[in-house]
Design a protein around this motif. Structure first.
Motif, short mmCIF file in Angstrom:
data_model
loop_
_atom_site.label_atom_id
_atom_site.label_comp_id
_atom_site.label_asym_id
_atom_site.label_seq_id
_atom_site.Cartn_x
_atom_site.Cartn_y
_atom_site.Cartn_z
N LYS A 1 21.31 -9.85 22.02
CA LYS A 1 21.84 -10.16 20.89
C LYS A 1 20.95 -9.27 19.95
O LYS A 1 19.67 -9.53 19.71
N PRO A 2 21.62 -8.29 19.24
CA PRO A 2 20.63 -7.63 18.35
C PRO A 2 20.04 -8.03 17.14
O PRO A 2 20.48 -9.23 16.67
N GLY A 3 19.14 -7.42 16.71
CA GLY A 3 18.21 -8.03 15.26
C GLY A 3 17.01 -7.09 15.31
O GLY A 3 16.64 -6.49 16.11
N PRO A 4 16.17 -7.70 14.13
CA PRO A 4 15.09 -6.83 14.03
C PRO A 4 13.90 -7.33 15.30
O PRO A 4 13.23 -6.23 15.70
N ALA A 5 14.29 -8.52 15.98
CA ALA A 5 13.52 -8.81 17.01
C ALA A 5 14.70 -9.32 18.12
O ALA A 5 14.84 -10.35 17.92
N PRO A 6 15.17 -8.44 18.74
CA PRO A 6 16.16 -8.76 19.64
C PRO A 6 16.01 -9.69 20.72
O PRO A 6 14.72 -9.86 21.22
N ALA A 7 17.13 -10.37 21.05
CA ALA A 7 17.06 -11.72 21.98
C ALA A 7 17.55 -11.20 23.36
O ALA A 7 18.89 -10.71 23.27
N PHE A 8 16.95 -11.43 24.21
CA PHE A 8 17.43 -10.82 25.77
C PHE A 8 17.88 -12.25 26.34
O PHE A 8 17.04 -13.07 26.81
N ASP A 9 19.06 -12.44 26.64
CA ASP A 9 19.64 -13.38 27.18
C ASP A 9 19.23 -13.54 28.92
O ASP A 9 20.00 -12.70 29.66
N ILE A 10 18.58 -14.45 29.12
CA ILE A 10 18.01 -14.54 30.70
C ILE A 10 19.34 -14.72 31.45
O ILE A 10 19.17 -14.35 32.60
N GLU A 11 20.00 -15.69 31.05
CA GLU A 11 21.17 -16.31 32.00
C GLU A 11 22.29 -15.20 32.25
O GLU A 11 22.60 -14.74 33.32
N LYS A 12 22.50 -14.37 31.24
CA LYS A 12 23.47 -13.11 31.51
C LYS A 12 22.67 -12.21 32.19
O LYS A 12 23.38 -11.42 33.08
N TYR A 13 21.43 -12.08 32.17
CA TYR A 13 20.70 -11.09 32.94
C TYR A 13 20.58 -11.37 34.16
O TYR A 13 20.69 -10.45 35.28
N LEU A 14 20.49 -12.57 34.50
CA LEU A 14 20.35 -13.00 35.94
C LEU A 14 21.61 -12.87 36.67
O LEU A 14 21.53 -12.40 37.80
N ALA A 15 22.63 -13.06 36.06
CA ALA A 15 23.89 -12.87 36.64
C ALA A 15 24.18 -11.32 36.96
O ALA A 15 24.84 -11.10 38.01
N LEU A 16 23.92 -10.58 36.09
CA LEU A 16 23.91 -9.01 36.05
C LEU A 16 22.89 -8.73 37.46
O LEU A 16 23.43 -7.70 38.18
N ALA A 17 21.94 -8.93 37.51
CA ALA A 17 20.99 -8.78 38.53
C ALA A 17 21.50 -9.34 39.71
O ALA A 17 21.15 -8.57 40.92
N GLU A 18 21.93 -10.50 39.85
CA GLU A 18 22.46 -11.21 41.21
C GLU A 18 23.77 -10.20 41.57
O GLU A 18 23.74 -10.10 42.88
N ARG A 19 24.43 -9.70 40.95
CA ARG A 19 25.30 -8.77 41.34
C ARG A 19 24.80 -7.27 41.68
O ARG A 19 25.56 -6.54 42.17
N GLY A 20 23.63 -6.97 41.30
CA GLY A 20 23.08 -5.74 41.91
C GLY A 20 23.57 -4.60 41.15
O GLY A 20 23.53 -3.33 41.47
N VAL A 21 23.81 -4.94 39.70
CA VAL A 21 24.21 -3.93 38.51
C VAL A 21 23.47 -2.88 38.64
O VAL A 21 22.12 -3.19 38.51
N GLN A 22 23.49 -1.69 38.67
CA GLN A 22 22.58 -0.43 38.09
C GLN A 22 23.00 0.04 37.04
O GLN A 22 23.81 -0.13 36.30
N TRP A 23 21.86 0.69 36.53
CA TRP A 23 21.90 1.17 35.06
C TRP A 23 23.20 2.37 34.89
O TRP A 23 23.86 2.19 33.87
N ASP A 24 23.43 3.18 35.87
CA ASP A 24 24.51 4.13 35.73
C ASP A 24 25.88 3.42 35.70
O ASP A 24 26.90 4.12 35.78
N GLN A 25 25.89 2.27 36.20
CA GLN A 25 27.00 1.44 36.21
C GLN A 25 27.38 0.79 35.18
O GLN A 25 28.62 0.24 35.10
N LEU A 26 26.62 0.80 34.06
CA LEU A 26 26.74 0.10 32.64
C LEU A 26 27.85 0.88 31.98
O LEU A 26 27.72 2.07 31.86
N GLU A 27 28.76 0.53 31.50
CA GLU A 27 29.84 1.00 30.85
C GLU A 27 29.39 1.77 29.55
O GLU A 27 28.81 1.02 28.72
#
Length: 469
Positions: free
Chosen positions: A246-272
């Motif tokens: 979530k953007p802002g002066p101090a961006p917030a990094f959503d751990i739950e959404k990150y965990l879902a991404l990591a569990e699927r093994g998503v790589q950087w070059d696969q991000l749209e």
């Protein structure tokens, strides 16, 4: 604080401001404050406090101005030579005494209201100072030399202890601190504590382990630091588009959404739409080794909380489930270092290519900002949720206890802790530093979770350690 003590503190603040205004071109603010602090210590233990601020100011002026040194010494000797019995009603004797007090800045009205006992105290104290404190004596000199106190500390605090201003502040209390760095979990499990006077890990859990091990009940928490993520603007933009940040002066990094991404093994070059960092590596936050380092243990605590349906992990079943979900966050990283100092230095020097996201103490980023070590595209993100690391001093003997007290109560040490990015007991000191250096931080974090108790955290760490094998 008692009324008399509050009045004395107010007087000391005012006299310090006067001295800063008077000697600002000749001495730094820190130098003036140091002189006032050192002189003040000479009056510790004196019960009658009426004239102490006046005497402190006079002696501080003597230390700051060589010309005034001779006059102050002469006045101190005059007080000593003109001391008279309290029963003597001689007008001439009283006049001599009042004249001397006038030269010291004490009005006759104040002297009368202060009572006879206060006058005796002033005369005695000034006489002692005149005899024991020659003009040539340095302010920071400790009688008999400095007492060396040894400690083992988390590596993220090394810059603080290596700061010459910190050494000077400690020296004014008669101590010299020597420290060795180690990962906080190493301090709690494998470091030989027998050769140290205090241990200073970066978490209450590690401190609890040390207290159990050494049979120590006391502890001090002079400052804290929430966990954060050091990253770069292009990474923030990519993860914002992916719904993780979530953007802002101090961006917030959503751990739950990150965990879902990591569990699927998503790589950087696969991000749209990724044209800025199209590398074939898993989207992972870089950490230290959870088997040795507290910062990685704090990362584990946060991710285990989210993996356990946003609930603190309790019991064997919950522990096994959490480990099954989060262990890959560590095992897929490859080599990890034992303490946060290494990966953060790599972040500062290596750029986005090697370390797109690094799990750090907020203090490290703020310290780097204060010392102009950041590049324009570097960004501080706050995990949501995050956890606050309580930097805890565990005294192993009386000398270590002295350090714990000083770090927690000495105003200069608290101020310097803020300059090194830590959040001291007086949070306004931290807010002032970040505002002056325009560091976008979240001053009052709300989305914060408690780490699990020591035993649960150990079980989680053991589970992750087994996953490496």
């Amino acid at each position: 604080m008692a009324v008399d003590a509050a009045r004395e503190e107010k007087a000391l603040r005012e006299l310090t401001n006067r001295l800063v205004d008077r000697y600002g071109e000749e001495h730094s603010v820190e130098r003036v404050e140091a002189v006032v602090g050192a002189v003040r210590q000479r009056f510790d233990g004196h019960k009658v406090r009426d004239f102490i601020p006046i005497l402190i100011e006079r002696i501080a002026r003597r230390e700051l101005t060589p010309v005034e040194a001779e006059n102050s010494a002469e006045e101190a000797n005059t007080v000593n030579s003109q001391a008279i019995p309290l029963g003597d009603n001689s007008n001439s004797a009283s006049g001599h005494l009042f004249d001397t007090l006038d030269r010291l800045g004490v009005s006759r009205r104040t002297a009368l209201v202060g009572a006879a006992a206060a006058v005796v105290a002033v005369v005695g104290v000034v006489a002692v100072i005149a005899v024991q404190q020659p003009d040539s004596a340095p302010v920071a000199a400790a009688p008999g030399g400095l007492t060396t106190v040894r400690g083992v500390v988390g590596s993220e605090k090394m810059a603080f202890f290596e700061d010459s201003r910190v050494a000077d502040a400690l020296a004014r209390h008669g101590v010299k601190v020597e420290v060795d760095p180690a990962g906080s979990r190493q301090i709690a499990t494998s470091v030989d504590l027998g050769k140290y006077d205090f241990a200073f890990p970066s978490s209450s859990a590690a401190a609890e382990r040390i207290q159990r091990l050494k049979g120590v009940s006391g502890k001090y928490t002079p400052f804290s630091s929430p966990m954060a993520i050091a990253t770069f603007r292009p990474i923030v933009d990519l993860l914002t588009a992916a719904g993780v940040v979530k953007p802002g002066p101090a961006p917030a990094f959503d751990i739950e959404k990150y965990l879902a991404l990591a569990e699927r093994g998503v790589q950087w070059d696969q991000l749209e739409g990724n044209t800025t960092y199209p590398v074939r590596k898993n989207v992972l936050v870089g950490t230290t080794d959870p088997r040795t380092s507290n910062s990685a243990a704090m990362y584990l605590a946060v991710t285990a909380y989210v993996a356990n349906d946003n609930t603190i992990v309790r019991g064997g079943k919950a522990e096994d489930y959490a480990v099954s979900r989060i262990s890959r966050l560590f095992t897929r990283q490859g080599y990890t270092e034992n303490s946060t100092d290494g990966p953060f230095k790599e972040y500062l020097a290596g750029g986005m290519g090697q370390t797109p996201m690094v799990w750090i103490y907020e203090a490290q980023y703020v310290d780097a900002a204060v010392h102009n070590q950041l590049k324009p595209d570097m960004v501080l993100m706050y995990p949501s949720p995050t956890v606050v690391s309580q930097h805890t001093v565990v005294p192993l003997n009386d000398k270590g206890d002295t350090i714990g007290k000083l770090l927690s109560t000495d105003p200069e040490l608290q101020r310097l802790a803020a300059e090194h990015g830590f959040r001291p007991n007086d949070v306004s000191l931290f807010t002032k530093v970040t505002a002056e250096h325009q560091v976008p931080v979240v001053p009052n974090l709300i989305d914060v979770v408690d780490p699990p108790n020591y035993d649960t955290l150990e079980h989680l760490l053991d589970g992750v350690a087994k996953a490496f094998n």
